[in-house]
Design a protein around this motif. Structure first.
Motif, short mmCIF file in Angstrom:
data_model
loop_
_atom_site.label_atom_id
_atom_site.label_comp_id
_atom_site.label_asym_id
_atom_site.label_seq_id
_atom_site.Cartn_x
_atom_site.Cartn_y
_atom_site.Cartn_z
N SER A 340 0.83 -1.19 0.00
CA SER A 340 0.00 0.00 0.00
C SER A 340 0.87 1.26 0.00
CB SER A 340 -0.87 -0.06 1.25
OG SER A 340 -1.97 0.71 1.10
N LYS A 341 1.91 1.24 0.85
CA LYS A 341 2.80 2.40 0.93
C LYS A 341 3.56 2.58 -0.39
CE LYS A 341 2.96 5.13 3.97
NZ LYS A 341 2.07 6.29 3.88
N ALA A 342 4.04 1.45 -0.91
CA ALA A 342 4.79 1.53 -2.18
C ALA A 342 3.91 2.13 -3.28
CB ALA A 342 5.26 0.14 -2.59
N LEU A 343 2.66 1.75 -3.25
CA LEU A 343 1.74 2.28 -4.26
C LEU A 343 1.45 3.77 -4.04
CD1 LEU A 343 -1.18 -0.14 -5.10
CD2 LEU A 343 -0.29 1.65 -6.55
N SER A 344 1.23 4.14 -2.77
CA SER A 344 0.89 5.56 -2.53
C SER A 344 2.09 6.46 -2.81
CB SER A 344 0.32 5.77 -1.13
OG SER A 344 1.28 5.47 -0.17
N MET A 387 -4.87 4.59 -13.15
CA MET A 387 -4.66 3.17 -12.84
C MET A 387 -4.09 3.00 -11.42
SD MET A 387 -5.43 1.20 -15.36
CE MET A 387 -6.54 1.99 -16.48
N LEU A 388 -3.15 3.87 -11.08
CA LEU A 388 -2.54 3.75 -9.74
C LEU A 388 -3.57 4.06 -8.65
CD1 LEU A 388 0.90 5.46 -10.52
CD2 LEU A 388 0.54 3.04 -10.01
N LYS A 389 -4.40 5.07 -8.91
CA LYS A 389 -5.44 5.44 -7.92
C LYS A 389 -6.39 4.27 -7.71
CE LYS A 389 -5.93 10.43 -8.38
NZ LYS A 389 -6.52 11.46 -9.22
N GLN A 390 -6.80 3.70 -8.83
CA GLN A 390 -7.73 2.57 -8.79
C GLN A 390 -7.12 1.41 -8.00
OE1 GLN A 390 -9.20 2.23 -12.75
NE2 GLN A 390 -10.06 0.22 -12.40
N SER A 391 -5.82 1.18 -8.24
CA SER A 391 -5.12 0.08 -7.56
C SER A 391 -5.05 0.33 -6.06
CB SER A 391 -3.69 -0.06 -8.09
OG SER A 391 -3.70 -0.24 -9.46
N LEU A 392 -4.73 1.57 -5.70
CA LEU A 392 -4.59 1.90 -4.28
C LEU A 392 -5.93 1.73 -3.57
CD1 LEU A 392 -2.43 2.87 -2.33
CD2 LEU A 392 -3.11 5.21 -2.78
N ALA A 456 6.69 -1.49 -6.97
CA ALA A 456 5.43 -1.73 -6.25
C ALA A 456 4.78 -3.01 -6.77
CB ALA A 456 4.49 -0.54 -6.44
N LEU A 457 4.87 -3.21 -8.06
CA LEU A 457 4.29 -4.41 -8.67
C LEU A 457 5.04 -5.67 -8.21
CD1 LEU A 457 2.22 -5.47 -10.65
CD2 LEU A 457 3.73 -4.86 -12.52
N ALA A 458 6.36 -5.55 -8.11
CA ALA A 458 7.16 -6.70 -7.64
C ALA A 458 6.79 -7.05 -6.21
CB ALA A 458 8.65 -6.38 -7.74
N LEU A 459 6.57 -6.03 -5.38
CA LEU A 459 6.19 -6.29 -3.98
C LEU A 459 4.83 -6.96 -3.93
CD1 LEU A 459 7.42 -2.96 -2.32
CD2 LEU A 459 8.51 -5.22 -2.20
N LEU A 460 3.96 -6.49 -4.77
CA LEU A 460 2.62 -7.07 -4.83
C LEU A 460 2.67 -8.54 -5.26
CD1 LEU A 460 -0.14 -5.48 -4.48
CD2 LEU A 460 -0.39 -5.82 -6.91
N ASN A 461 3.58 -8.81 -6.19
CA ASN A 461 3.72 -10.18 -6.68
C ASN A 461 4.25 -11.13 -5.61
OD1 ASN A 461 2.79 -10.48 -9.35
ND2 ASN A 461 4.43 -9.15 -10.04
#
Ligand SMILES: Nc1ncnc2c1ncn2[C@@H]1O[C@H](COP(=O)(O)OP(=O)(O)O)[C@@H](O)[C@H]1O
Ligand SMILES: O=c1ccn([C@@H]2O[C@H](COP(=O)(O)OP(=O)(O)O)[C@@H](O)[C@H]2O)c(=O)[nH]1
Length: 465
Positions: A340-344, A387-392, A456-461
């Motif tokens: 979440s933090k990585a995305l924000s 896209m990033l907002k939607q993801s967050l 951020a995507l790698a962390l999510l993965n």
């Protein structure tokens, strides 16, 4: 769009099938011996299968276009269950099932077996499979097939692949296939090409209009073609991990994205999976995939170690650490908070970059071409920010959701789309080899955003599911 098939028709007999129905079903006596009423095929299991919400890919293309070959590669890489409609029919013939001789004749003539038979075979295979991701190869061959599948199974495909291949090449491949098939001869191939053109192209057109079609140029080596297929499934969230598994910076973001570009945005309707195990959900919200078992102290040192370990799984560990180290007390050792933090952080940086690019472009003395590229970049950044907002937002509402896997898959797709938008912008600059200082600055800031997004995507993965 379909001219190519028609214009390359010298190998096809000019005589049309007597009627489309005849081409599709063979003969009426056989056909009438199958009930066309829906209830005969709707078994008890149908409802529950639909509830499994499977991910369905139809794989289409003319005879010899390479459908089966590419399906094998997709299975190896992405773990789908492969169902070849033609193979199911051949098995049915070999087992001397009822109507085997009509089926054999139909195939020899290059015509299409009645939908009732094919859909039933596909349905049986899907229902008895443990998998929830299916590649249905060589089906639907006709509009009637398509409608029968949708009505009887009650589902539509998520994605439709179409291997687009010139007729000469298809003929060559079929005649060299050498698998002892009764239909791999020049006479049958000519008929099959005709049937493909008349009956299958409308299906392809249908899915194209519905935005589900992924057309792949099927000329090239098997591996070259697979490189065009790969990103379609990567963007569905099935195997992003492979590109991010390496800790070495030598894995270049750009080379990975080359393939993703054509397909990331709005590519596939991702599916929810109610079979997502409860224990994994628990794991997601509690334990940490990056926590070192030996560090148990709940101290800032533990948090920092956790972050370092997590960042090491990204393509740009240094940037990851720099961008997140001031949030260790919030993140603690919680994977979800980390993502979440990585995305924000990425979203904030992207918003700032967007403003910066707009200002730089106003201040700079850009040529018309440069201004055009910058405007494209501003648009791409706008899309990326959406896209990033939607993801967050989706990540924030994961806890308590019944569709965690569905949501995580969606987030991965949106983030990959964001990444694609960002690199489309930098590629636009690179392709024109612009040396202007302002343009260089713009490029640099956007590359930074792409790297943050990638991290951020790698962390999510790495989330444990
Ligand atoms: N890219 C390619 N280049 C050359 N030959 C190919 C290629 N892809 C597949 N083939 C060969 O062409 C034949 C037909 O391929 P196949 O995958 O069976 O096509 P389809 O399932 O569409 O009928 C096979 O012998 C296969 O090994
Ligand atoms: O949904 C289907 C799939 C295949 N076939 C028959 O099976 C043959 C072989 O199909 P397959 O997909 O194996 O051929 P390919 O396109 O791979 O050469 C076709 O020509 C048809 O006669 C059919 O009737 N319905």
């Amino acid at each position: 769009m379909w001219r190519r098939v028609t214009s390359l028709s010298p190998v096809i007999s000019t005589s049309k099938p007597a009627s489309l129905d005849q081409a599709a079903s063979g003969f009426k006596i056989w056909r009438s011996s199958f009930s066309t009423e829906t209830p005969t095929l709707v078994k008890d299991g149908t409802t529950s299968f639909k509830e499994r919400n499977p991910f369905i890919t139809f794989v289409l293309g003319g005879p010899g276009s390479g459908k089966g070959t590419q399906c094998q590669k997709i299975v190896e890489t992405f773990g789908f269950k492969h169902l070849s409609a033609g193979e199911l029919l051949r098995r049915e013939i070999d087992s001397n099932s009822e109507h085997w001789s009509q089926m054999l004749n139909t195939i020899k003539e290059g015509r299409i077996v009645p939908s009732e038979v094919t859909v039933r075979l596909i349905q049986q295979e899907m229902e008895s499979s443990d998998s929830n991701k299916f590649l249905i190869d060589g089906f639907p061959r006709t509009e009637e097939n398509r409608i029968a599948f949708e009505q009887l199974i009650g589902l539509e495909p998520n994605v439709v692949l179409f291997f687009d291949c010139p007729e000469e090449e298809m003929v060559k491949r079929v005649l060299n296939r050498n698998q002892g098939r009764v239909d791999d001869n020049i006479d049958t191939v000519k008929k099959r090409l005709k049937v493909f053109e008349i009956l299958n192209l409308p299906v392809i057109d249908y899915y194209s209009k519905r935005g589900k079609l992924r057309k792949i140029n099927a000329v090239g080596t098997e591996d070259e073609i697979f490189e065009k297929v790969r990103p379609i499934f990567s963007a569905c969230g099935y195997q992003f991990l492979y590109a991010f598994d390496s800790n070495t910076d030598s894995v270049k973001l750009k080379s990975f994205l080359k393939g993703v570009k054509l397909s990331a945005k709005g590519l596939c309707k991702l599916h929810s999976d109610k079979h997502f195990s409860a224990s994994r959900i628990k794991l997601l919200f509690s334990a940490s995939g990056f926590t070192d078992a030996t560090t148990t102290k709940n101290s800032s040192e533990t948090y920092t170690n956790y972050l370092k370990k997590a960042c090491n799984s990204t393509l740009y560990p240094q940037l990851c650490l720099e961008s997140l180290s001031s949030y260790t007390s919030t993140i603690k050792t919680n994977d979800l908070k980390l993502c979440s933090k990585a995305l924000s952080v990425t979203l904030k940086a992207a918003s700032n970059t967007s403003k910066l690019v707009t200002n730089l472009s106003k201040g700079g003395n850009l040529s018309k071409t440069e201004a055009g590229i910058v405007q494209d970049c501003i648009d791409e950044m706008g899309d990326s920010i959406d896209m990033l907002k939607q993801s967050l937002k989706a990540l924030g509402s994961l806890n308590g959701s019944d569709h965690i896997q569905f949501q995580i898959s969606n987030i991965k797709t949106w983030m990959s789309a964001a990444l694609t938008d960002e690199t489309t912008c930098t590629d636009g600059i690179d392709e024109r080899k612009i040396s202007d200082e302002v343009m260089r600055k713009i490029r640099k800031t956007i590359v930074n955003i792409a790297m943050l997004t990638s991290n951020a995507l790698a962390l999510l993965n790495k989330l444990p599911y």
